[in-house]
Design a protein around this motif. Structure first.
Motif, PDB file in Angstrom:
ATOM      1  N   UNK A 109       0.831  -1.205   0.000  1.00  0.00           N
ATOM      2  CA  UNK A 109       0.000   0.000   0.000  1.00  0.00           C
ATOM      3  C   UNK A 109       0.867   1.257   0.000  1.00  0.00           C
ATOM      4  N   UNK A 110       1.977   1.216   0.721  1.00  0.00           N
ATOM      5  CA  UNK A 110       2.902   2.349   0.729  1.00  0.00           C
ATOM      6  C   UNK A 110       3.543   2.543  -0.643  1.00  0.00           C
ATOM      7  N   UNK A 111       3.864   1.455  -1.305  1.00  0.00           N
ATOM      8  CA  UNK A 111       4.411   1.555  -2.665  1.00  0.00           C
ATOM      9  C   UNK A 111       3.381   2.155  -3.618  1.00  0.00           C
ATOM     10  N   UNK A 112       2.120   1.762  -3.444  1.00  0.00           N
ATOM     11  CA  UNK A 112       1.059   2.320  -4.289  1.00  0.00           C
ATOM     12  C   UNK A 112       0.913   3.816  -4.055  1.00  0.00           C
ATOM     13  N   UNK A 113       1.007   4.237  -2.786  1.00  0.00           N
ATOM     14  CA  UNK A 113       0.943   5.672  -2.484  1.00  0.00           C
ATOM     15  C   UNK A 113       2.031   6.410  -3.251  1.00  0.00           C
ATOM     16  N   UNK A 114       3.235   5.856  -3.198  1.00  0.00           N
ATOM     17  CA  UNK A 114       4.373   6.465  -3.884  1.00  0.00           C
ATOM     18  C   UNK A 114       4.131   6.547  -5.388  1.00  0.00           C
ATOM     19  N   UNK A 115       3.701   5.448  -5.978  1.00  0.00           N
ATOM     20  CA  UNK A 115       3.549   5.401  -7.431  1.00  0.00           C
ATOM     21  C   UNK A 115       2.389   6.242  -7.939  1.00  0.00           C
ATOM     22  N   UNK A 116       1.299   6.296  -7.200  1.00  0.00           N
ATOM     23  CA  UNK A 116       0.101   6.981  -7.683  1.00  0.00           C
ATOM     24  C   UNK A 116       0.104   8.485  -7.447  1.00  0.00           C
ATOM     25  N   UNK A 117       0.874   8.942  -6.483  1.00  0.00           N
ATOM     26  CA  UNK A 117       0.810  10.343  -6.101  1.00  0.00           C
ATOM     27  C   UNK A 117       1.794  11.204  -6.896  1.00  0.00           C
ATOM     28  N   UNK A 118       1.379  12.431  -7.125  1.00  0.00           N
ATOM     29  CA  UNK A 118       2.273  13.430  -7.699  1.00  0.00           C
ATOM     30  C   UNK A 118       2.776  14.377  -6.613  1.00  0.00           C
ATOM     31  N   UNK A 119       2.287  14.197  -5.398  1.00  0.00           N
ATOM     32  CA  UNK A 119       2.677  15.027  -4.261  1.00  0.00           C
ATOM     33  C   UNK A 119       3.957  14.467  -3.645  1.00  0.00           C
ATOM     34  N   UNK A 120       5.002  15.266  -3.627  1.00  0.00           N
ATOM     35  CA  UNK A 120       6.306  14.811  -3.161  1.00  0.00           C
ATOM     36  C   UNK A 120       6.266  14.343  -1.697  1.00  0.00           C
ATOM     37  N   UNK A 121       5.482  15.012  -0.870  1.00  0.00           N
ATOM     38  CA  UNK A 121       5.402  14.644   0.545  1.00  0.00           C
ATOM     39  C   UNK A 121       4.778  13.258   0.700  1.00  0.00           C
ATOM     40  N   UNK A 122       3.737  12.983  -0.054  1.00  0.00           N
ATOM     41  CA  UNK A 122       3.090  11.668  -0.002  1.00  0.00           C
ATOM     42  C   UNK A 122       4.040  10.604  -0.537  1.00  0.00           C
ATOM     43  N   UNK A 123       4.747  10.915  -1.601  1.00  0.00           N
ATOM     44  CA  UNK A 123       5.715   9.974  -2.157  1.00  0.00           C
ATOM     45  C   UNK A 123       6.787   9.633  -1.128  1.00  0.00           C
ATOM     46  N   UNK A 124       7.334  10.652  -0.494  1.00  0.00           N
ATOM     47  CA  UNK A 124       8.371  10.430   0.509  1.00  0.00           C
ATOM     48  C   UNK A 124       7.838   9.661   1.714  1.00  0.00           C
ATOM     49  N   UNK A 125       6.607   9.944   2.104  1.00  0.00           N
ATOM     50  CA  UNK A 125       6.005   9.228   3.238  1.00  0.00           C
ATOM     51  C   UNK A 125       5.851   7.747   2.921  1.00  0.00           C
ATOM     52  N   UNK A 126       5.418   7.435   1.718  1.00  0.00           N
ATOM     53  CA  UNK A 126       5.264   6.038   1.321  1.00  0.00           C
ATOM     54  C   UNK A 126       6.584   5.288   1.346  1.00  0.00           C
ATOM     55  N   UNK A 127       7.606   5.885   0.769  1.00  0.00           N
ATOM     56  CA  UNK A 127       8.916   5.235   0.720  1.00  0.00           C
ATOM     57  C   UNK A 127       9.560   5.163   2.104  1.00  0.00           C
ATOM     58  N   UNK A 128       9.383   6.201   2.896  1.00  0.00           N
ATOM     59  CA  UNK A 128       9.946   6.204   4.250  1.00  0.00           C
ATOM     60  C   UNK A 128       9.334   5.116   5.114  1.00  0.00           C
TER      61      UNK A 128
END
Length: 65
Positions: free
Chosen positions: A34-53
């Motif tokens: 689910x975190x990987x999906x957040x990263x891949x689907x979002x264009x928001x850098x903060x959401x991307x970083x949160x998913x990967x973190x």
């Protein structure tokens, strides 16, 4: 970040994390994906970083053992 850049970054992360996947429970695998999906689907850098973190934190506990 372009789609290609996202995938290249994700490839590097998965290469590092894959040896720890056997230690994750089914629920942890679901959360990780689910975190990987957040990263891949979002264009928001903060959401991307949160998913990967979050993915990194899930794996980090095995690296410390």
């Amino acid at each position: 970040m372009t789609g290609k850049e996202k995938l290249l970054l994700l490839k590097g992360i998965l290469d590092n994390h894959c040896k720890y996947f056997d230690y994750l429970s089914d629920n942890e695998i679901k959360d990780y994906m689910e975190c990987l999906q957040m990263y891949l689907k979002s264009d928001d850098r903060i959401i991307q970083e949160a998913g990967l973190s979050t993915c990194q934190l899930m794996i980090q506990r095995f690296k410390e053992d």
